[in-house]
Design a protein around this motif. Structure first.
Motif, mmCIF file in Angstrom:
data_model
loop_
_atom_site.group_PDB
_atom_site.id
_atom_site.type_symbol
_atom_site.label_atom_id
_atom_site.label_comp_id
_atom_site.label_asym_id
_atom_site.label_seq_id
_atom_site.Cartn_x
_atom_site.Cartn_y
_atom_site.Cartn_z
ATOM 1 N N ALA A 156 10.822 -5.520 -14.388
ATOM 2 C CA ALA A 156 10.379 -5.303 -12.922
ATOM 3 C C ALA A 156 9.468 -6.022 -12.460
ATOM 4 O O ALA A 156 9.346 -6.762 -11.553
ATOM 5 C CB ALA A 156 10.125 -3.981 -12.943
ATOM 6 N N LEU B 136 10.319 -9.827 -12.058
ATOM 7 C CA LEU B 136 11.153 -10.091 -10.953
ATOM 8 C C LEU B 136 10.306 -10.250 -9.640
ATOM 9 O O LEU B 136 10.295 -10.860 -8.930
ATOM 10 C CB LEU B 136 12.260 -9.170 -10.604
ATOM 11 C CG LEU B 136 13.283 -9.048 -11.860
ATOM 12 C CD1 LEU B 136 14.268 -7.710 -11.661
ATOM 13 C CD2 LEU B 136 14.346 -10.568 -11.533
ATOM 14 N N ALA B 137 9.547 -8.998 -9.630
ATOM 15 C CA ALA B 137 8.440 -9.058 -8.646
ATOM 16 C C ALA B 137 7.548 -10.219 -8.313
ATOM 17 O O ALA B 137 7.346 -10.647 -7.232
ATOM 18 C CB ALA B 137 7.885 -7.463 -8.360
ATOM 19 N N VAL C 9 10.072 -13.861 -9.116
ATOM 20 C CA VAL C 9 11.357 -14.362 -8.095
ATOM 21 C C VAL C 9 11.225 -13.826 -6.838
ATOM 22 O O VAL C 9 11.638 -14.419 -5.971
ATOM 23 C CB VAL C 9 12.431 -13.582 -8.914
ATOM 24 C CG1 VAL C 9 14.008 -13.951 -8.150
ATOM 25 C CG2 VAL C 9 12.685 -13.666 -10.341
ATOM 26 N N SER C 10 10.413 -12.602 -6.329
ATOM 27 C CA SER C 10 10.361 -12.598 -5.068
ATOM 28 C C SER C 10 9.871 -13.462 -4.119
ATOM 29 O O SER C 10 10.121 -13.540 -2.910
ATOM 30 C CB SER C 10 9.685 -11.315 -5.074
ATOM 31 O OG SER C 10 8.233 -11.511 -5.038
ATOM 32 N N ILE D 217 -1.693 -4.005 1.689
ATOM 33 C CA ILE D 217 -0.942 -5.253 1.394
ATOM 34 C C ILE D 217 0.266 -5.519 2.470
ATOM 35 O O ILE D 217 1.398 -5.306 1.949
ATOM 36 C CB ILE D 217 -0.377 -5.504 -0.109
ATOM 37 C CG1 ILE D 217 -1.510 -4.930 -0.989
ATOM 38 C CG2 ILE D 217 0.360 -6.839 -0.403
ATOM 39 C CD1 ILE D 217 -1.003 -4.774 -2.482
ATOM 40 N N TYR E 110 3.916 -7.374 2.205
ATOM 41 C CA TYR E 110 4.130 -7.887 1.179
ATOM 42 C C TYR E 110 3.437 -9.416 0.711
ATOM 43 O O TYR E 110 3.900 -10.192 0.126
ATOM 44 C CB TYR E 110 5.570 -8.189 0.727
ATOM 45 C CG TYR E 110 6.403 -6.782 0.537
ATOM 46 C CD1 TYR E 110 6.284 -5.938 -0.348
ATOM 47 C CD2 TYR E 110 7.110 -6.409 1.800
ATOM 48 C CE1 TYR E 110 7.249 -4.688 -0.450
ATOM 49 C CE2 TYR E 110 7.611 -5.136 1.735
ATOM 50 C CZ TYR E 110 7.720 -4.252 0.715
ATOM 51 O OH TYR E 110 8.137 -3.105 0.806
ATOM 52 N N THR F 84 2.790 -13.249 -2.129
ATOM 53 C CA THR F 84 3.941 -12.546 -2.346
ATOM 54 C C THR F 84 4.057 -12.285 -3.755
ATOM 55 O O THR F 84 4.342 -10.956 -4.036
ATOM 56 C CB THR F 84 5.320 -13.285 -1.895
ATOM 57 O OG1 THR F 84 5.183 -13.540 -0.481
ATOM 58 C CG2 THR F 84 6.374 -12.184 -1.820
ATOM 59 N N ALA G 142 1.391 -9.695 -4.736
ATOM 60 C CA ALA G 142 1.598 -8.385 -4.297
ATOM 61 C C ALA G 142 2.803 -7.883 -4.930
ATOM 62 O O ALA G 142 2.719 -6.428 -5.061
ATOM 63 C CB ALA G 142 2.210 -8.606 -2.532
ATOM 64 N N GLY G 143 3.821 -8.583 -5.283
ATOM 65 C CA GLY G 143 4.805 -7.906 -6.179
ATOM 66 C C GLY G 143 4.251 -7.447 -7.570
ATOM 67 O O GLY G 143 4.554 -6.381 -8.130
ATOM 68 N N GLY H 45 1.883 -4.279 -6.759
ATOM 69 C CA GLY H 45 2.649 -3.308 -6.263
ATOM 70 C C GLY H 45 3.516 -2.741 -7.269
ATOM 71 O O GLY H 45 3.855 -1.362 -7.531
ATOM 72 N N THR H 46 4.196 -3.607 -8.170
ATOM 73 C CA THR H 46 4.995 -3.080 -9.295
ATOM 74 C C THR H 46 4.495 -2.331 -10.279
ATOM 75 O O THR H 46 4.919 -1.183 -10.771
ATOM 76 C CB THR H 46 5.877 -4.156 -9.871
ATOM 77 O OG1 THR H 46 6.524 -4.916 -8.872
ATOM 78 C CG2 THR H 46 7.064 -3.562 -10.964
ATOM 79 N N PHE I 74 1.703 -0.604 -9.704
ATOM 80 C CA PHE I 74 1.279 0.484 -9.354
ATOM 81 C C PHE I 74 2.245 1.428 -8.992
ATOM 82 O O PHE I 74 2.200 2.801 -9.351
ATOM 83 C CB PHE I 74 0.810 0.281 -7.575
ATOM 84 C CG PHE I 74 0.320 1.328 -6.925
ATOM 85 C CD1 PHE I 74 -0.857 2.145 -7.321
ATOM 86 C CD2 PHE I 74 1.034 1.790 -5.770
ATOM 87 C CE1 PHE I 74 -1.172 3.222 -6.312
ATOM 88 C CE2 PHE I 74 0.819 3.096 -5.064
ATOM 89 C CZ PHE I 74 -0.478 3.517 -5.584
ATOM 90 N N MET I 75 3.650 1.060 -8.590
ATOM 91 C CA MET I 75 4.688 1.984 -8.664
ATOM 92 C C MET I 75 4.992 2.664 -10.084
ATOM 93 O O MET I 75 5.390 3.736 -10.116
ATOM 94 C CB MET I 75 5.853 1.197 -8.051
ATOM 95 C CG MET I 75 6.051 1.033 -6.637
ATOM 96 S SD MET I 75 5.575 2.295 -5.462
ATOM 97 C CE MET I 75 6.564 3.609 -6.310
ATOM 98 N N PHE J 165 11.169 -0.859 -6.603
ATOM 99 C CA PHE J 165 10.362 -1.391 -5.818
ATOM 100 C C PHE J 165 10.562 -3.117 -5.951
ATOM 101 O O PHE J 165 10.737 -3.673 -4.881
ATOM 102 C CB PHE J 165 8.855 -1.128 -6.193
ATOM 103 C CG PHE J 165 7.751 -1.885 -5.448
ATOM 104 C CD1 PHE J 165 7.534 -1.596 -4.131
ATOM 105 C CD2 PHE J 165 7.236 -3.156 -5.872
ATOM 106 C CE1 PHE J 165 6.678 -2.133 -3.561
ATOM 107 C CE2 PHE J 165 6.323 -3.782 -5.333
ATOM 108 C CZ PHE J 165 5.922 -3.436 -4.001
ATOM 109 N N MET K 186 12.239 -6.097 -3.259
ATOM 110 C CA MET K 186 11.522 -7.446 -2.827
ATOM 111 C C MET K 186 12.512 -8.558 -2.853
ATOM 112 O O MET K 186 12.043 -9.694 -2.468
ATOM 113 C CB MET K 186 10.226 -7.588 -3.705
ATOM 114 C CG MET K 186 8.978 -6.549 -3.255
ATOM 115 S SD MET K 186 7.541 -7.237 -4.195
ATOM 116 C CE MET K 186 6.922 -8.603 -3.024
ATOM 117 N N LEU K 187 13.555 -8.422 -3.314
ATOM 118 C CA LEU K 187 14.299 -9.460 -4.003
ATOM 119 C C LEU K 187 15.872 -9.771 -2.855
ATOM 120 O O LEU K 187 16.736 -9.230 -3.199
ATOM 121 C CB LEU K 187 15.155 -9.479 -5.190
ATOM 122 C CG LEU K 187 13.759 -9.253 -6.497
ATOM 123 C CD1 LEU K 187 14.444 -9.242 -7.700
ATOM 124 C CD2 LEU K 187 12.859 -10.359 -6.380
ATOM 125 N N ALA L 230 1.579 1.272 2.002
ATOM 126 C CA ALA L 230 0.615 0.164 1.512
ATOM 127 C C ALA L 230 1.079 -1.151 1.924
ATOM 128 O O ALA L 230 0.519 -2.036 1.934
ATOM 129 C CB ALA L 230 0.647 0.473 -0.065
#
Lengths: 108, 235
Positions: A17, A20-21, A24-25, A59, A62, A74, A77-78, A81-82, A84-85, B58, B62-63, B104
């Motif tokens: 995860a 990817l965030a 890749v994002s 943020i 993103y 980005t 942020a990913g 954020g990931t 944190f999630m 999440f 984003m993707l 957020a």
């Protein structure tokens, strides 16, 4: 085949995860998405207002603040954020899970 | 350059106050029931899974991937959460992700947060979960049938969210139903294919590593190492 230990499952799942965030994002499609496209095509997009939290969100959109490079912003942020999630999901699950009298010991 | 922070999430201003309020109530009722279900059935071994799923959903959102005609879509994760955690706990995970995105990341409105929680999370999770349970009751207990069902319910979850959003936009007087419904259904039929591909890939990975963590169905019976039932998943 034996099962993967839960700790390994968790670490690999989280790594996928976060990877990817983060990596890749920044290269994800930036064209309008489904609802946005429909709103533009059907001419109701101007009904959209910025969320009142736009200024106060840490943020917004993103993009990690203070980073000029859009892709890096980005990606960061990913990453943040990931993680944190994950923490939030894990912590929440500890709070709302079934209690068998085992106390609040951590898992994994 | 100004860009609308939409990203499948409904922004403030798209829904009337009445519609937004009703969906807040629906979201709160669903989450409250989900918390009760978690209190009874969320076992300790699933706690890390909830963290991983929140992170994965999440990240997946984003993707954005391109679909036809200069349009993109992104993974929603409601069906994935439903398959792994069961429909009610899935409602909680998706709601947490959507709420954090709104608070957020300024993604999705605040007055319409209830609507986004219902449309992008709860509706899809509940429909996918209960459809999955019903389908597995009649389908052969094979890995192929299981993953095929996952694909179908993942696509369906995206479609029901799109249809619900179209209805709410129409009831709000934002756009006529005859205009918005075909457009939403058309775009999301494609986005749903992406959702199905990602969901099947993720469920396959869990099936191969920790089939016991899958809440719906009886996946351990045909996971790797289990006695082959129909020639699939035997090794």
């Amino acid at each position: 085949m034996s099962r993967v230990p839960l700790k390994l499952f968790t670490i690999v799942g989280l790594a996928v995860a976060v990877g990817l965030a983060t990596a890749v994002s920044p290269f994800a499609a930036s064209t309008p998405d489904g609802l946005e496209r429909v709103a533009e095509d059907k001419a109701f997009v101007e009904a959209a207002k910025d969320t009142p939290l736009h200024e106060s969100s840490p943020i917004p959109d993103y993009a990690f603040p203070g980073i000029d490079d859009e892709r890096v912003a980005t990606g960061v942020a990913g990453f943040v954020g990931t993680l944190f999630m994950f923490g939030l999901g894990y912590g929440l699950a500890l709070l709302i899970r079934r209690r068998d009298g085992g106390g609040g010991a951590t898992t994994a | 350059m100004y860009s609308l922070p939409i990203a499948l999430h409904i922004p403030d201003g798209f829904l009337s106050n009445g519609v937004s309020a009703v969906l807040w109530v629906v979201a709160i009722v669903i989450i409250a029931y989900g918390l009760r279900v978690a209190n009874v059935s969320l076992t300790e071994d699933r706690v890390p899974l909830l963290g991983v799923l929140a992170a994965f959903i999440f990240a997946g959102q984003m993707l954005n991937f391109p679909v036809a005609g200069g349009t993109s879509g992104h993974f929603l994760g409601a069906a994935l959460a439903a398959v792994l955690l069961g429909p009610w706990i899935a409602c909680i995970v998706t709601a947490v992700v959507i709420a954090v995105q709104a608070i957020a990341f300024a993604d999705g409105g605040i007055t319409v947060l209830g609507a986004n929680i219902v449309n992008m999370g709860a509706l899809g999770a509940l429909l996918a979960g209960f459809l999955m349970v019903a389908a597995l009751r009649v389908l052969p207990k094979t890995r192929g049938a299981f993953l095929g069902t996952v694909a179908v319910v993942a696509w369906t979850a995206v479609m029901v969210g799109a249809i619900a959003t179209a209805l709410q936009l129409a009831i709000s007087g934002t756009v006529p139903l005859g205009t918005v419904l075909p457009a939403m259904v058309g775009v999301h039929a494609l986005i749903g294919i992406g959702e199905a591909v990602i969901t099947v890939a993720a469920v396959s990975a869990v099936l191969a590593s920790r089939p016991d963590l899958i809440a719906i169905g009886d996946p351990e019976r045909y996971a790797a190492g289990a006695p082959a039932l129909a020639g699939e998943g035997a090794r």
